[in-house]
Scaffold this motif. Structure first.
Motif: not given
Length: 477
Positions: A77-82, A84-96, A108-113, A116-120
């Motif tokens: 489970v890769a924790l990312v701040p956004d 909707s970032d197209q780069v994140v979606q492409v990288l996940v599919q590429l790794i799979q 979604k988990c922005d480690i600087t918020s 966001s950490i509570r929500q995750f």
């Protein structure tokens, strides 16, 4: 054929009298590159059925770690701040697709918020009805913090304004607060996991911790503004050393919880027999990957573009380009910086390793009466390395802080308590600042933003928890 072509090319480019010096240079450069790359992880581990959370998963080192874990069959489970970032979606599919592992997701988990950490945490631990994760929370076998490894701040001689230095220090503190808050927030959930399950926290730190040992103050400076007068190397070394000492104290807390006496209600507590000291099945270690080219040298020279795509320092970028060939041979690539983190994830856990004190003693061999018999004892097998909680790992082995003061900092419990209090106070201020920025008030806190110690609010139903097409695919424990 290939050897013939290479031989002809060398003969054309290198005069016959220079062949020996050329060979010496090639061998020397190869040995230098091998030495600066550090040790390689030789441990392996079947990670099928195990869930690993990774922050900073799409940094250079984080990507190498995710790829290695995916190839071993782990659910990641890769924790990312956004999301909707197209780069994140492409990288996940590429790794799979590359690893053949479909159990690689992004959450979604922005480690600087803190919000966001509570929500995750609420979504992951408590589960949700309807689409998304199962009602039963997935298991967690490891948490890898890659977000604190990258160097923050440009070399002072390259010119940085006071506002930029304050912004950099704010980023340092938010990253550190995020690690502390995430770890302590997930601790009650992890303590309920089976005792035979090994759980690991792996925190990656920059390699400058040794520079701060002699003048380190556990509680640090009182404010971000007060730290603006310090150099970048001082601030980075202090951040790294504080993370090392925090891991040491966190492990003390975990081992203390594992040894908490719970006497029967009908028995005198003073008469309860003492058992051997146990170690927690949860291990928290820090890992120093070394000086990475992309994550240590380039940010220090200002050769890494920020979120807006702007280079922090044109002069630093020029120096980086000019010295790139030299830096390539003395700094580590991501494949090298990922080796020690992978070692700490693959080395056996002490709770699963054999305990010599519980193994039956071998029966003595019958002694021969012959005077020529060899009575010398057989050599003992070397003990299998195990993961030691609270330690600092570098180059696939445990290392110690330099000097006697470094040893004192690691062993003194009051230092760990002071760092813990520093984190608690900082997280409280950090949380309040975010609430003010978002326009929330104490009156609505219980509805939208639960406190750092309670988890009563439920996540909103319209929040997407996973990437499109990946919903509801997490395995529960």
């Amino acid at each position: 054929m290939a050897i013939f072509i290479i031989s002809e090319g060398i003969n054309r480019l290198v005069p016959s009298g220079w062949l020996f010096p050329f060979a010496v240079v090639v061998i020397g450069v190869t040995l230098l590159r091998t030495w600066t790359s550090g040790r390689t992880n030789t441990r392996d581990r079947d990670l099928h059925g195990r869930t690993i959370l990774v922050t900073g998963a799409f940094t250079p080192t984080g990507m190498e770690i995710v790829l290695a874990l995916a190839n071993r069959g782990a659910q990641i489970v890769a924790l990312v701040p956004d999301l909707s970032d197209q780069v994140v979606q492409v990288l996940v599919q590429l790794i799979q697709h590359t690893t053949g592992n479909e159990l690689v997701y992004a959450e979604k988990c922005d480690i600087t918020s803190p919000a966001s950490i509570r929500q995750f945490h609420q979504t992951f631990v408590k589960g949700r009805t309807g689409t998304g994760m199962h009602a039963e929370p997935p298991r967690v076998d490891a948490v890898v913090f890659c977000h604190e490894y990258a160097h923050i701040g440009v070399w002072g001689r390259l010119g940085r304004s006071k506002a930029q230095r304050l912004e950099e220090e704010d980023q340092r503190r938010k990253n550190a607060y995020g690690t502390f808050f995430f770890s302590t927030l997930f601790l009650p959930f992890l303590l309920r996991s089976p005792l035979d399950r090994d759980v690991r926290f792996i925190n990656l730190v920059n390699p400058m911790y040794a520079a701060s040992v002699s003048q380190f103050e556990p509680k640090g400076v009182s404010s971000i503004a007060a730290s603006s007068s310090s150099s970048v190397t001082e601030l980075e070394s202090e951040r790294s050393l504080r993370s090392v000492l925090f891991a040491r104290h966190f492990q003390r807390v975990l081992d203390a919880l594992a040894n908490s006496p719970v006497p029967p209600t009908n028995q005198d507590p003073t008469q309860v027999p003492m058992t051997a000291k146990k170690q927690s099945n949860i291990k928290f270690v820090t890992v120093c990957p070394g000086f990475g080219l992309e994550e240590s040298i380039a940010p220090f020279l200002g050769a890494t573009r920020d979120e807006a795509g702007v280079l922090p320092s044109r002069l630093g970028s020029f120096l980086y380009s000019l010295l790139y060939l030299l830096l390539f041979f003395i700094a580590k690539r991501p494949t090298a910086t990922s080796q020690t983190p992978l070692y700490t994830l693959c080395v056996p856990h002490r709770s699963g390793a054999r305990n010599p004190s519980t193994e039956p003693a071998p029966s003595p061999e019958p002694q021969s009466s012959s005077p020529t018999s060899n009575t010398s004892p057989k050599p003992k097998r070397p003990q299998e390395p195990v993961l030691n909680g609270g330690e600092l790992y570098r180059e696939c082995e445990v290392v110690q802080l330099p000097s006697e003061r470094g040893k004192w900092l690691m062993e003194e419990e009051s230092v760990g308590r002071a760092i813990w209090e520093w984190f608690e106070g900082g997280v409280k201020v950090w949380d309040e600042e975010e609430k003010e920025r978002l326009g929330t008030t104490d009156a609505t806190e219980g509805e939208n933003h639960p406190s750092t110690t309670t988890e009563t609010a439920q996540p909103e139903a319209d929040v997407d928890s996973t990437l499109p097409g990946l919903k509801g695919k997490f395995k529960s424990s």
